[in-house]
Design a protein around this motif. Structure first.
Motif, PDB file in Angstrom:
ATOM      1  N   ASP A   1       0.832  -1.210   0.000  1.00  0.00           N
ATOM      2  CA  ASP A   1       0.000   0.000   0.000  1.00  0.00           C
ATOM      3  C   ASP A   1       0.862   1.255   0.000  1.00  0.00           C
ATOM      4  OD1 ASP A   1      -2.344  -1.407  -0.021  1.00  0.00           O
ATOM      5  OD2 ASP A   1      -2.696  -1.272   2.136  1.00  0.00           O
TER       6      ASP A   1
ATOM      7  N   TYR B   1      -4.943 -18.578  -6.994  1.00  0.00           N
ATOM      8  CA  TYR B   1      -5.419 -17.541  -6.087  1.00  0.00           C
ATOM      9  C   TYR B   1      -5.489 -18.028  -4.645  1.00  0.00           C
ATOM     10  CZ  TYR B   1      -6.786 -14.418  -9.921  1.00  0.00           C
ATOM     11  OH  TYR B   1      -6.769 -13.576 -11.010  1.00  0.00           O
TER      12      TYR B   1
ATOM     13  N   TRP C   1      -3.282 -10.892  -5.387  1.00  0.00           N
ATOM     14  CA  TRP C   1      -3.446  -9.522  -4.892  1.00  0.00           C
ATOM     15  C   TRP C   1      -2.784  -8.473  -5.773  1.00  0.00           C
ATOM     16  CZ3 TRP C   1       1.397  -7.648  -4.029  1.00  0.00           C
ATOM     17  CH2 TRP C   1       2.396  -8.587  -3.737  1.00  0.00           C
TER      18      TRP C   1
ATOM     19  N   ASP D   1      -4.989  -6.208  -7.721  1.00  0.00           N
ATOM     20  CA  ASP D   1      -5.792  -5.199  -7.030  1.00  0.00           C
ATOM     21  C   ASP D   1      -5.155  -3.814  -7.099  1.00  0.00           C
ATOM     22  OD1 ASP D   1      -7.522  -7.226  -6.301  1.00  0.00           O
ATOM     23  OD2 ASP D   1      -6.529  -7.580  -4.375  1.00  0.00           O
ATOM     24  N   TYR D   2      -3.953  -3.718  -7.619  1.00  0.00           N
ATOM     25  CA  TYR D   2      -3.221  -2.451  -7.649  1.00  0.00           C
ATOM     26  C   TYR D   2      -2.946  -2.053  -9.092  1.00  0.00           C
ATOM     27  CZ  TYR D   2      -2.189  -3.448  -2.707  1.00  0.00           C
ATOM     28  OH  TYR D   2      -2.290  -3.731  -1.372  1.00  0.00           O
TER      29      TYR D   2
ATOM     30  N   GLU E   1       0.623 -17.230  -3.220  1.00  0.00           N
ATOM     31  CA  GLU E   1      -0.556 -16.562  -3.765  1.00  0.00           C
ATOM     32  C   GLU E   1      -0.181 -15.144  -4.197  1.00  0.00           C
ATOM     33  OE1 GLU E   1      -3.452 -16.704  -0.673  1.00  0.00           O
ATOM     34  OE2 GLU E   1      -3.747 -18.878  -0.814  1.00  0.00           O
TER      35      GLU E   1
END
Length: 691
Positions: free
Chosen positions: A3, A70, A26, A29-30, A23
């Motif tokens: 983040d 995933y 993620w 997601d960015y 995994e």
């Protein structure tokens, strides 16, 4: 952390430095994350290359060697991986690394559907939504340029299939490309289990400039597409029908394909064994199937929930328990053969081991030579094989040093170490067999420099689960890729006279309880098509001469004392000639030298001796077994660098010559300086007198 970085930078590259397929869903997601670089164990200086790749000076050309999903808790193996201890085996409690251990088990419920073989087939059958399950397919990789691959032809001659492909660099940067060849076999609902995607061969181009092309051929045997028919013919069968042979960008993305038709079933039984086999491959692992429900493709994986559920039964069935052995109940007398006769020992035939260099394993001269060994000689030879095979003065056998790997040569006693190379997963990710061969060659050369004859590597078990603790040391989830890499590393080292120990043989695919009498249950088809495949390739393609067996049990039989594995398959079917050594010996309460030598395991990886590393009950049968093991060890050692003329009669070591030369040079310098000093002193004295 992610983040924070993404809040402050618009263009982010994620570098994953780890061996296991974690995994990574993620990252999607960015929006700031533009790419992911998988950079596993790089060795002592490999990170220097990472900078060159990130700034574009080097074009990466690797491929994934596992499937990245995933959710790792939703894999077919998730419920059957880890710690499962039997509730009815207390009488076999033993000490393992100082702790009391009760036998445990693991069920390989997924059968042949390991890694991409499951995900591709499950998607084809409608069991999963592929795009919501798989993040990165097996065999995927990106480049700074683009390529096209044209499938020119698929031809067959004398049982060999040749796939001809033209690769063209259509982008603006130089780079290399991988040609991946898969086959999709005909499948009958409820018939022999078959995956819809199966890697059968691969090749890597040279570096191609923009606009350049290269013709690439990949060859394989038609018999390599046969499936193992456990419950029908009890051997390999190439079923009739259409085999779709494709070139892929990865296991999921087909670029082009052609059909190879088999007109009628080809059964590879005793009357028609596979060309690559010495003896027919038939059912030998019935005992390892256990009371397990295995995943089946039938009716669209209708039994998925039942087969992949966590185990509910923690008792070893009575039939299997009756053949379970550890140090508490192994009785050598129970395994004698009344027809065995005592071998000749202690004969004076005048032969030394150096006389056996190059003598064929089956030559009668070996019997004449072995007759000279005493029982004590043979027992000493097999008993203390920790990082060596011992010297035997009666036959002039020198001590041969063996050292650990797999990414280097490390002598635990002298503390000498070689260059640290990248880990197995990184070598596999190159999909470049030439690099694997070069790695083995370098290991062999450094081993020779360190006076080491045996290399405890390469390791080639399967990435059955992403949670396995030793995945960094093993190549891949796929046996063909693993086998090709391992075989080339073995060839490279053996060409330098260093015998490589392929390991850990076999089904050693998790660390949990691996030294705790871990009973590994699997069906014959999966054992052969998945877990033995890289070892089979290493024996058949690389003529491997050394093996390290594994800690675990196969079914209820310890792998290091499993006749079916070490004699019937390894030596019988595959034609292996050499010796088998245990993994570290004597700490787990179930290893006995007697069980080893009777069942095809020749050498104990034991350093100090214990109650079980020698054969204490001497019968005709145990003496014959000792003789066979001694022969296997001696044959391998005498045909290694240990018996090269320059190593038997080395004269003065190179380092000694260098140091003596340095000493002489320093002495000459001192003499020169002394002469100059004396001359200067004499001249000054003369000047003083004349003044």
């Amino acid at each position: 952390m992610i983040d924070l970085v993404c809040k402050n930078f618009d263009k982010v590259v994620v570098v994953y430095n780890g061996a296991n397929a974690m995994e990574l869903g993620w990252v999607k997601d960015y929006s700031q994350i533009k790419s992911v670089v998988w950079c596993a164990g790089t060795g002592q200086s490999g990170f220097n290359a990472l900078g060159s790749i990130l700034c574009g000076d080097v074009n990466p050309s690797g491929r994934t060697i596992d499937t990245f999903v995933y959710d790792l808790t939703q894999t077919p193996t998730a419920n059957n991986f880890g710690n499962f201890t039997y509730t009815n085996m207390d009488e076999f409690k033993a000490s393992s690394f100082g702790a009391d251990t009760i036998p445990a088990f693991v069920n390989y419920v997924e059968g042949i559907y390991v890694g991409y073989k499951f995900y591709e087939t499950a998607a084809a059958e409608g069991l999963i939504d592929y795009d919501k399950t798989v993040v990165y397919p097996f065999g995927r990789g990106l480049s700074y340029t683009t390529f096209t691959q044209t499938l020119n032809s698929v031809t067959e001659a004398d049982g060999t299939i040749t796939v001809d492909v033209t690769v063209t660099n259509t982008g603006s940067a130089s780079g290399k490309e991988v040609v991946e060849v898969y086959y999709n076999p005909p499948y009958t609902n409820g018939g022999i289990e078959k995956a819809s995607a199966n890697l059968i061969g691969f090749a890597k181009t040279s570096e191609l400039a923009p606009g350049a092309s290269e013709n690439v051929t990949v060859t394989f045997k038609a018999e390599d597409m046969a499936s193992y028919d456990t419950y029908g013919k009890g051997c390999y069968v190439l079923e009739k029908g259409d085999y779709v042979i494709s070139i892929n960008a990865d296991s999921h993305t087909v670029l082009d394909s052609k059909v190879y038709n088999v007109a009628s079933d080809i059964v590879y039984d005793a009357s028609n064994k596979r060309e690559s086999d010495v003896e027919v491959a038939d059912n030998k692992f019935d005992f390892a199937e256990g009371n397990v429900t295995y995943l089946s493709r039938a009716d669209g994986f209708a039994n998925y929930a039942e087969a992949t559920a966590a185990p509910a039964d923690f008792e070893l069935p009575a039939e299997a328990k009756a053949t379970f052995y550890n140090n508490s109940n192994w009785n050598p007398e129970d395994f004698n053969n009344a027809d065995d006769v005592a071998p000749t020992t202690g004969a004076k035939n005048g032969l030394k081991l150096k006389d056996m260099v190059g003598v064929d394993y089956n030559d009668a001269q070996w019997d004449t030579f072995l007759d000279q060994l005493t029982v004590s000689d043979m027992d000493s030879l097999i008993a203390l094989g920790g990082y060596q095979s011992v010297a035997v003065s009666s036959i002039g056998k020198v001590q041969a040093i063996d050292c650990d790997g797999p990414a280097s040569i490390n002598n635990n006693f002298t503390q000498q170490g070689s260059i640290g190379f990248p880990s197995a997963v990184m070598i596999a990710a190159t999909w470049n067999t030439d690099l694997a061969h070069d790695f083995g060659t370098s290991i062999g050369k450094m081993a020779d420099d360190m006076d080491v004859s045996g290399w405890y590597a390469p390791a080639m078990n399967i990435h059955r689960s992403a949670f396995a603790g030793r995945n960094f040391e093993y190549y891949s989830e796929d046996g063909v890729l693993s086998g090709a890499m391992a075989a080339n590393a073995i060839m490279g080292s053996q060409e330098q006279g260093v015998y490589a120990f392929m390991k850990h043989f076999a089904l050693n695919d998790q660390e949990t309880n691996r030294c705790g009498m871990l009973c590994t249950w699997s069906n014959e088809q999966a054992i052969r098509e998945i877990y033995l495949k890289p070892f089979e390739i290493s024996v058949k393609d690389a003529d491997c001469h050394a093996v390290m067996s594994s800690f675990n049990y196969i079914g209820s039989r310890w792998a290091g004392g499993c006749k079916e594995l070490l004699k019937n398959v390894l030596r019988g079917e595959w034609g292996f000639v050499g010796f088998v050594e245990t993994d570290y010996f004597g700490v787990s309460g179930y290893m006995t030298a007697d069980q080893c030598v009777r069942n095809g395991n020749d050498l104990m990886l034991c350093t100090t001796g214990n109650d079980f590393n020698t054969v204490t009950v001497l019968t005709n049968s145990s003496k014959q077994a000792l003789r066979e093991s001694a022969k296997n060890i001696l044959y391998t050692v005498v045909n290694s660098r240990a018996y090269a003329e320059e190593n038997l009669n080395p004269g003065m070591a190179k380092w000694q010559i260098v140091l003596i030369g340095a000493d002489v040079l320093v002495a000459l310098l001192f003499v020169t300086l002394e002469v100059k000093t004396l001359k200067g002193y004499k001249k000054r004295k003369e000047e003083e007198v004349n003044a």
